[in-house]
Each structure stands twice: as structure tokens, then as C-alpha cells.
Design an enzyme around this catalytic site. Structure first.
Site, PDB file in Angstrom:
ATOM      1  N   SER A   1       3.490  -5.379  -3.068  1.00  0.00           N
ATOM      2  CA  SER A   1       2.433  -4.389  -2.886  1.00  0.00           C
ATOM      3  C   SER A   1       2.104  -4.246  -1.397  1.00  0.00           C
ATOM      4  O   SER A   1       2.985  -3.951  -0.601  1.00  0.00           O
ATOM      5  CB  SER A   1       1.213  -4.793  -3.726  1.00  0.00           C
ATOM      6  OG  SER A   1       0.294  -3.736  -3.826  1.00  0.00           O
TER       7      SER A   1
ATOM      8  N   ASP B   1       5.093   1.144 -13.059  1.00  0.00           N
ATOM      9  CA  ASP B   1       4.380   0.746 -11.848  1.00  0.00           C
ATOM     10  C   ASP B   1       3.527   1.889 -11.309  1.00  0.00           C
ATOM     11  O   ASP B   1       3.704   3.064 -11.658  1.00  0.00           O
ATOM     12  CB  ASP B   1       5.404   0.313 -10.790  1.00  0.00           C
ATOM     13  CG  ASP B   1       4.783  -0.437  -9.617  1.00  0.00           C
ATOM     14  OD1 ASP B   1       3.567  -0.716  -9.645  1.00  0.00           O
ATOM     15  OD2 ASP B   1       5.524  -0.760  -8.670  1.00  0.00           O
TER      16      ASP B   1
ATOM     17  N   HIS C   1       3.030  -2.959 -12.105  1.00  0.00           N
ATOM     18  CA  HIS C   1       2.887  -3.438 -10.732  1.00  0.00           C
ATOM     19  C   HIS C   1       3.047  -4.960 -10.643  1.00  0.00           C
ATOM     20  O   HIS C   1       3.576  -5.478  -9.664  1.00  0.00           O
ATOM     21  CB  HIS C   1       1.518  -3.019 -10.198  1.00  0.00           C
ATOM     22  CG  HIS C   1       1.418  -3.010  -8.705  1.00  0.00           C
ATOM     23  ND1 HIS C   1       2.287  -2.293  -7.898  1.00  0.00           N
ATOM     24  CD2 HIS C   1       0.542  -3.627  -7.851  1.00  0.00           C
ATOM     25  CE1 HIS C   1       1.956  -2.462  -6.627  1.00  0.00           C
ATOM     26  NE2 HIS C   1       0.911  -3.274  -6.573  1.00  0.00           N
TER      27      HIS C   1
END
Length: 343
Positions: A153, A293, A320
């Protein structure tokens, strides 16, 4: 009689051969495991924790790191997301990497988790965090012969930016669940993911955003079931390390750089884009994404084609946090990449 003796002799030799090989294999495994968990520091043992002093424009602060295992050729430094979360949501790695003798290092970035928090927003800067990673690398004696960098991320943004400046120090790069363009990330949220929501729910969310009413309990009350549970982690009950890490998020850092939520991006990183620079990252790299995601899987597949030594791993059932909700695919792909680069 001679035929029987010869047959018995051959079986005995073959049996001895396989018994010896099995014994040697077990011995090698044991030796490797002993080496992986052996002490590498003298003096008081503190669980592999090193507090690394970091020079910043506002003085010297310490960041927290913890080494897990010991392998001179495979050391993975973990960059968590947020920005502002902690290393804790990576704890599932403990169930997979040690048995493959892959060393990994937890690391709380400045103003996160167990690290110092100067509470100075001027330090919430991507370029400064890149220099922080470089100082951590030097302190932990990581180099091109052993240093794998995994960024998830926001950590993926940090990893890409670090590689563009310091790739000569990296053995392998893992870009996990992060696009190389914040504008494209925002566009995907607006044009694709938002359309998967109930229109009435989306209208309410947009109205709250328009009024900057992000502290309204209704905002996250709608995003959690309609967005987070579908695109952040799809498990019916979130693993405790995720909840623990997210509960400790530095909200000032998060909002400053990301914005008020995962539903798009609106902070300092809004215009960040290195799509055109991926061709300059020559380090072996795997790009990991998941079907559900918050990031666009097709864009991330494209990213892997722009990297001279890039490859792509899709976790078909994940989101995610696909190292939880599509764990077997994620971990098998990650381990395979690390070992192939190592060999």
C-alpha cells in the site's frame, strides 16, 4: 543362488543410498533451521530489536525494527501501509517465511507504532521517508547481496520511490497492492469501485465528503460494510493483527498524506505518479495485486510489463490485504519470487 545374492546386494545398496540421502537431507534441514534461529549478537538478547537513530531536518529520532530469523542472503524489510499504520498487520508472515528460512524485518516508520513520534507534520514527507529507509538499511547492514524490499500500500509508494533512487542496494523488490499513480488510483475508485455500491449509499457518502463531514460516525459506518469489507479485507472476521494495527494508526499522518479514508486519495500524495519511471527500475521485481483490491489489477499487471525485470502475481480471491484473504496464493508467490532471485 548367485542371482538371489546379486538381487539382495543391489537392494541393500539402493536402500542404503536412499537412507543416507534422507539422513543427509534431514541433517541439512536441521542445520539450516539452527542457523536461522541462532544468536547473531553478543550480550543481552532483546528479541532481535534494534532502535535505529534517524537524522531528520528536525533532529535525531529513533525508529523501531525487529529481526526475525537469520539468513545472510535473504533478508526482507517490510514497509507497512497507511501511511501511519504499524508493522503488526504483517504478523501472518511468521507462519510462512521462517519455515522457508527467509529472514524478515519488522519496521515501524517514524511517527508509527513503536517508533518515536515527533508530532511534527513537516516530517510527513515522501522524500524524507525515502532517506529514512536508506538509514535503516545501512544500520541493519542490508545490501545488494541480501536486501529484499517489500512495500505494501503506502509502503509500495515508498518502496518504488526508494528503488528509483537507491536500487543499487536492492536484491529484489516486492510492490504489493499499490499502483504507480495516485491519480489512477483515485480514478479507479471513482469510476469503477464506486459504481459497485448501492447508489443511495454512495450519494450519502459523497454528500458527507462534500461537506468535509468526515468525523460523522455515519461516514465510516457506511464505508466499512460497503467498501472496506469488500475491498480492504474480505474475511467475515478481520484477523486480530489487522485490527490491532489499524487501531494504532497515526491519524494525523494518515489524513495528511492519504486523506480521510481508503476510498480514493486526497492528501499530499494526490498527484504522486511514477508510471513513466518504472522502466528505470532494473531490480528484479514482482508486482502483487488482487481481484477485489482498491487498486486496479489491470493497471498493476501493466506495471509489471514496464519493469525491465518485472513479473505479476494476481491473488484471484483477495483484496487489499490479500496476504490474509488469499493467503496461500500470496505467500506461495512471494516465497517463490524471493527464492528464484536468490538462486
Amino acid at each position: 543362488m548367485k542371482v538371489k545374492f546379486r538381487y539382495f546386494f543391489i537392494l541393500s545398496v539402493v536402500g542404503y543410498f536412499f537412507t543416507t540421502c534422507k539422513s543427509n537431507s534431514q541433517e541439512n534441514t536441521t542445520t539450516s533451521s539452527v542457523s536461522y534461529f541462532e544468536k547473531i549478537d553478543t550480550g543481552i538478547q532483546d528479541g532481535g530489536i534494534t532502535m535505529v537513530p534517524i537524522e531528520t531536518p528536525k533532529g535525531i529520532f529513533k525508529v523501531w525494527t525487529k529481526r526475525f530469523g537469520n539468513n545472510p542472503t535473504m533478508k526482507v524489510l517490510l514497509l507497512n501501509g497507511g501511511p501511519g499504520a504499524t508493522h503488526e498487520y504483517f504478523e501472518c508472515f511468521e507462519n510462512f517465511l521462517p519455515q522457508e528460512n527467509i529472514e524478515f524485518i519488522y519496521y515501524d516508520q517514524l511517527a508509527c507504532g513503536n517508533s518515536d513520534n515527533p508530532k511534527d507534520t513537516s516530517l510527513y514527507d515522501l522524500a524524507r521517508y525515502v532517506e529514512e529507509v536508506e538509514q535503516v538499511r545501512q544500520a541493519l547492514k542490508l545490501d545488494k547481496n541480501n536486501f529484499y524490499l517489500l512495500g505494501h500500500s503506502w509502503g509500495g509508494i515508498l518502496a518504488m520511490q526508494y528503488a528509483l533512487k537507491y536500487q543499487q542496494n536492492i536484491k529484489g523488490l516486492i510492490i504489493s497492492n499499490m499502483m504507480a499513480s495516485a491519480p489512477k488510483y483515485g480514478q479507479y475508485a471513482d469510476e469503477v469501485l464506486s459504481k459497485l455500491m448501492d447508489p443511495k449509499v454512495l450519494d450519502t457518502i459523497r454528500a458527507l465528503e462534500k461537506n468535509n463531514d468526515f468525523s460523522n460516525p455515519k461516514y465510516m459506518g457506511l464505508l466499512i460494510p460497503h467498501f472496506y469489507n469488500k475491498h480492504i479485507c474480505r474475511l467475515p472476521v478481520w484477523p486480530e493483527p489487522i485490527d490491532r494495527s489499524f487501531a494504532k494508526i497515526n491519524q494525523d499522518l494518515y489524513v495528511s498524506m492519504q486523506g480521510p479514508s481508503e476510498f480514493g486519495i486526497s492528501g499530499k500524495l494526490t498527484n504522486w505518479d511514477v508510471s513513466g519511471e518504472l522502466k528505470n527500475i532494473k531490480t528484479p521485481t514482482v508486482v502483487i495485486d488482487a481481484t477485489h483490491d482498491t487498486m486496479d489489477p489491470e493497471y498493476m499487471r501493466w506495471m509489471s510489463t514496464q519493469l525491465p525485470q518485472g513479473q505479476f502475481l494476481l491473488c484471484p480471491n483477495g483484496s487489499h490485504m490479500c496476504f490474509y484473504d488469499d493467503q496461500k496464493v500470496y505467500m506461495a508467490g512471494l516465497i517463490s519470487f524471493i527464492k528464484k532471485v536468490n538462486n
